[in-house]
Design a protein around this motif. Sequence first.
Motif, PDB file in Angstrom:
ATOM      1  N   ILE A 141      -5.637  -6.076   7.024  1.00 52.96           N
ATOM      2  CA  ILE A 141      -4.460  -5.214   6.868  1.00 52.96           C
ATOM      3  C   ILE A 141      -3.406  -5.757   7.823  1.00 52.96           C
ATOM      4  CG2 ILE A 141      -3.536  -2.890   7.233  1.00 52.96           C
ATOM      5  CD1 ILE A 141      -6.366  -1.817   6.571  1.00 52.96           C
ATOM      6  N   HIS A 161     -12.403  -0.009   1.675  1.00 52.64           N
ATOM      7  CA  HIS A 161     -12.105  -0.911   2.793  1.00 52.64           C
ATOM      8  C   HIS A 161     -12.962  -2.170   2.784  1.00 52.64           C
ATOM      9  CE1 HIS A 161     -15.721   0.411   4.984  1.00 52.64           C
ATOM     10  NE2 HIS A 161     -15.494   1.539   4.335  1.00 52.64           N
ATOM     11  N   ILE A 206      -2.953   4.293   3.620  1.00 54.51           N
ATOM     12  CA  ILE A 206      -4.185   3.676   4.125  1.00 54.51           C
ATOM     13  C   ILE A 206      -4.903   4.717   4.974  1.00 54.51           C
ATOM     14  CG2 ILE A 206      -5.148   1.821   5.543  1.00 54.51           C
ATOM     15  CD1 ILE A 206      -2.670   0.136   4.828  1.00 54.51           C
ATOM     16  N   ILE A 262       0.043   4.230   7.233  1.00 54.75           N
ATOM     17  CA  ILE A 262      -1.324   4.531   7.671  1.00 54.75           C
ATOM     18  C   ILE A 262      -1.438   6.027   7.966  1.00 54.75           C
ATOM     19  CG2 ILE A 262      -3.041   4.086   9.470  1.00 54.75           C
ATOM     20  CD1 ILE A 262      -1.693   1.191   9.542  1.00 54.75           C
ATOM     21  N   ALA A 315       0.844  -1.199   0.000  1.00 52.28           N
ATOM     22  CA  ALA A 315       0.000   0.000   0.000  1.00 52.28           C
ATOM     23  C   ALA A 315       0.874   1.241   0.000  1.00 52.28           C
ATOM     24  CB  ALA A 315      -0.898   0.014   1.231  1.00 52.28           C
ATOM     25  N   GLY A 373      -9.632   2.410   6.519  1.00 54.30           N
ATOM     26  CA  GLY A 373      -9.113   1.192   5.882  1.00 54.30           C
ATOM     27  C   GLY A 373      -9.118   1.234   4.362  1.00 54.30           C
ATOM     28  N   ASP A 374      -9.551   2.341   3.748  1.00 51.60           N
ATOM     29  CA  ASP A 374      -9.410   2.465   2.293  1.00 51.60           C
ATOM     30  C   ASP A 374      -7.920   2.467   1.950  1.00 51.60           C
ATOM     31  OD1 ASP A 374     -12.138   2.744   2.152  1.00 51.60           O
ATOM     32  OD2 ASP A 374     -12.133   4.875   1.607  1.00 51.60           O
ATOM     33  N   VAL A 375      -7.571   1.796   0.852  1.00 50.66           N
ATOM     34  CA  VAL A 375      -6.150   1.573   0.547  1.00 50.66           C
ATOM     35  C   VAL A 375      -5.763   2.142  -0.815  1.00 50.66           C
ATOM     36  CG1 VAL A 375      -4.415  -0.209   0.068  1.00 50.66           C
ATOM     37  CG2 VAL A 375      -6.073  -0.550   1.907  1.00 50.66           C
ATOM     38  N   ASN A 404      -3.062   2.086  -3.607  1.00 51.32           N
ATOM     39  CA  ASN A 404      -1.910   1.293  -4.045  1.00 51.32           C
ATOM     40  C   ASN A 404      -1.819   1.413  -5.566  1.00 51.32           C
ATOM     41  OD1 ASN A 404       0.314  -0.484  -3.426  1.00 51.32           O
ATOM     42  ND2 ASN A 404      -0.849  -2.128  -4.383  1.00 51.32           N
TER      43      ASN A 404
END
Length: 345
Positions: free
Chosen positions: A318, A312, A232, A267, A229, A236-238, A240
């Motif tokens: 994660i 997320h 974040i 994070i 990632a 929790g949305d990632v 990448n």
Amino acid sequence: MKYSVDWIDDHVRMLDQRLLPHEEQYLDLTTSDEVAEAICNMTVRGAPAIGVAAAYGVVLAAQGAPETERETAVRRALDVLGQTRPTAVNLFASLRRMNRVLDECPGEGLLDALTREALSIHQEEIEASQHISKAGASLIPHGATVLTHCNAGMIATAAHGTAIGIILEAHRQGKIRLIIVSETRPLLQGARLTAWELVRAGAPATLICDSMVGHVMSRGHIDCVVVGADRIASNGDVANKIGTYSIAVLARAHHIPFYVAAPYSTIDTSIRDGDSIEIEQRNATEVVELSGQRVAADGVQVYNPAFDVTPHHLVTAIISERGILKAPFRRGLKTLAGNPGGRRK
Ligand code: MRU
């Protein structure tokens, strides 16, 4: 040379990732501007490695200036390095730490204090990736075929790798049947870098084009997905590498676990969700050319976002050095924020 980025005596040495897999060439950088340029042109890439390189870049700025001008030189370097790439938050986390040192130790001891901080940022990434590799390997079933996208390995972390660290640890434990590597257009981090790392490590790797992921999943050939990632969000949305979101949607459609591995430095608790993540737009030539050779019709317009955001609800877990989190991520990430040493597996 142990890592893709290292501090050697009084300068930065880094692997030129642009030349892989054909050439393994290391560059010696002596100014912060050279480091900034190396981040922009992706000589060094991968969220944790960018953070480490930037910290060393700040040290170079301090070192290159006479003591009376040191503070100004460091402030300028912080500014220039902060404008290199916008998405990976590790860059900003590193620069914030270096800035704090500047605020707390101006004057004579500044250079030593900055050097110590940069070395500990690097050391922390090394330790984080070791913990992530061990913890994440526990999620990989025996005889697994694992898919990974882009490159979240040694070279992307200046350490042991996150997603690839987990996969190689599982391989050492005899759990891996096969690693499927998606090529990762436009810059081919999967084909050029992940494939190179896995082959060197003696791990069984098969390369596919990005467009083949759905087909391979539909044939029941993949047991889980593990990716890295760049940022974040608190929920929790990632963010990448571009293409990750499509893989996550396909994984959900095929009931395949989708794991994200990242050090805590990735994070960003300052943002509520992935909508606030700036997505880097890169040059059109990356899309219209392959290895310097034009492949697209002349005159066509290009859209080239370097990252995407996976919501997320598509993420199974994660994996950070502070523990393995499952949904609901907002609560879990909040707990981890107050628990720097804990919940390591
Ligand atoms: O544009 P890049 O190659 O720097 O993008 C890298 C990625 O997206 C990686 O997956 C991410 O930084 C994690 S590296 C441990």
